[in-house]
Write an enzyme that holds these catalytic residues in place. Structure first.
Site, PDB file in Angstrom:
ATOM      1  N   SER A 144       0.837  -1.190   0.000  1.00 50.65           N
ATOM      2  CA  SER A 144       0.000   0.000   0.000  1.00 50.65           C
ATOM      3  C   SER A 144       0.875   1.244   0.000  1.00 50.65           C
ATOM      4  CB  SER A 144      -0.895   0.018   1.243  1.00 50.65           C
ATOM      5  OG  SER A 144      -1.532   1.272   1.430  1.00 50.65           O
ATOM      6  N   TYR A 157      -3.660  -1.393   9.656  1.00 50.67           N
ATOM      7  CA  TYR A 157      -3.487  -1.613   8.220  1.00 50.67           C
ATOM      8  C   TYR A 157      -2.086  -1.194   7.781  1.00 50.67           C
ATOM      9  CZ  TYR A 157      -4.525  -1.173   3.181  1.00 50.67           C
ATOM     10  OH  TYR A 157      -4.525  -1.286   1.810  1.00 50.67           O
TER      11      TYR A 157
END
Length: 265
Positions: A144, A157
């Protein structure tokens, strides 16, 4: 000739979003794909559609909870049963939870770690020997934008995505001699169900939510828009095919310039 002719690739989280588009593109480029997910109805329907559109057996669905070791063993057996080998893996499955760190329950943090981080680890550990046995191939991990920076309210996350970059680099070093390349895609905001506010809030109006998202990223991202899953799929294709034959151990940011730019907020 397709860019993935003769390849057999397992894609996790393949029932929708980025994984779905990766499966569609990979089949279009000549691969046989094993779609793995916990969304059984959607995943099986997509596998059937891809096979029917190609006119041959090019897609198979298997139930896979990536956090479960036994599920990985079953998925590998199913893939080899369907297509005889595995020479590619896209570790795409992931979940996102929003919370301040100090308010994040341990159970929530561990859930994100189990799916995002442990899932990628199990995928590498389970599938790499199969790829080696097939003569080499590729692993693409989905990290990410947040693997390279900080972002409020996504601590669990972001922590897992930082960890995925570490796994990617170590795996690339350890597996290079076995002819396995390992890289990571690092998407920014992408228009998928996981990032749709309406998917997080059942009371939200889907049309209004989509408009709000588009307006947000028009301001936030230098390119003025949210990314599309087809664009991430194209990057995964590049890293899976021979066009990236001398690339391993690297993160590839695909975020419309978000990481490079200065936030307007």
């Amino acid at each position: 000739m397709g860019k993935l002719d003769g390849r057999v690739v397992v894609i996790t989280g393949a029932a929708r979003g980025q994984g779905e588009q990766e499966a569609r593109l990979f089949v279009a480029e000549g691969a046989k794909v094993v779609l793995a997910d916990v969304l059984d109805e959607q995943g099986a329907a997509l596998a059937k559609e891809l096979g029917e559109s190609a006119g041959e057996n090019v897609a198979a669905y298997v139930h896979l909870d990536v956090s479960q070791e036994a599920d990985w063993a079953a998925a590998v057996a199913a893939a080899k049963g369907a297509f005889g080998k595995i020479d590619g893996l896209v570790n795409n499955a992931g979940i996102l939870r929003f919370n301040e760190l100090v308010n994040t329950p341990l159970e929530e943090f561990q859930q994100v770690v189990q799916v995002n981080q442990v899932g990628a680890f199990l995928g590498i550990r389970t599938v790499a020997p199969e790829i080696e046995a097939a003569g080499g191939g590729t692993i693409v991990n989905t990290a990410s934008y947040t693997a390279l920076t900080g972002m409020a309210f996504v601590g669990a996350y972001a922590a897992t995505k930082h960890a995925i970059l570490g796994l990617t680099r170590v795996a690339a070093v350890e597996l290079a001699a076995k002819r396995i390349r390992v890289n990571a895609v690092c998407p920014g905001a992408v228009d998928t169900p996981m990032t749709n506010p309406a998917a997080l809030d059942a009371t939200a109006d889907p049309v209004e939510a989509k408009a709000a998202v588009e307006e947000l990223y028009k301001k936030l991202v230098p390119m003025g828009r949210i990314g599309q899953p087809e664009e991430v799929a194209a990057l995964a294709l590049f890293l899976t095919g021979d066009d990236s034959s001398y690339i391993t151990g690297q993160p590839f940011v695909i975020d419309g310039g978000w990481l490079a730019g200065v936030s307007l907020f």
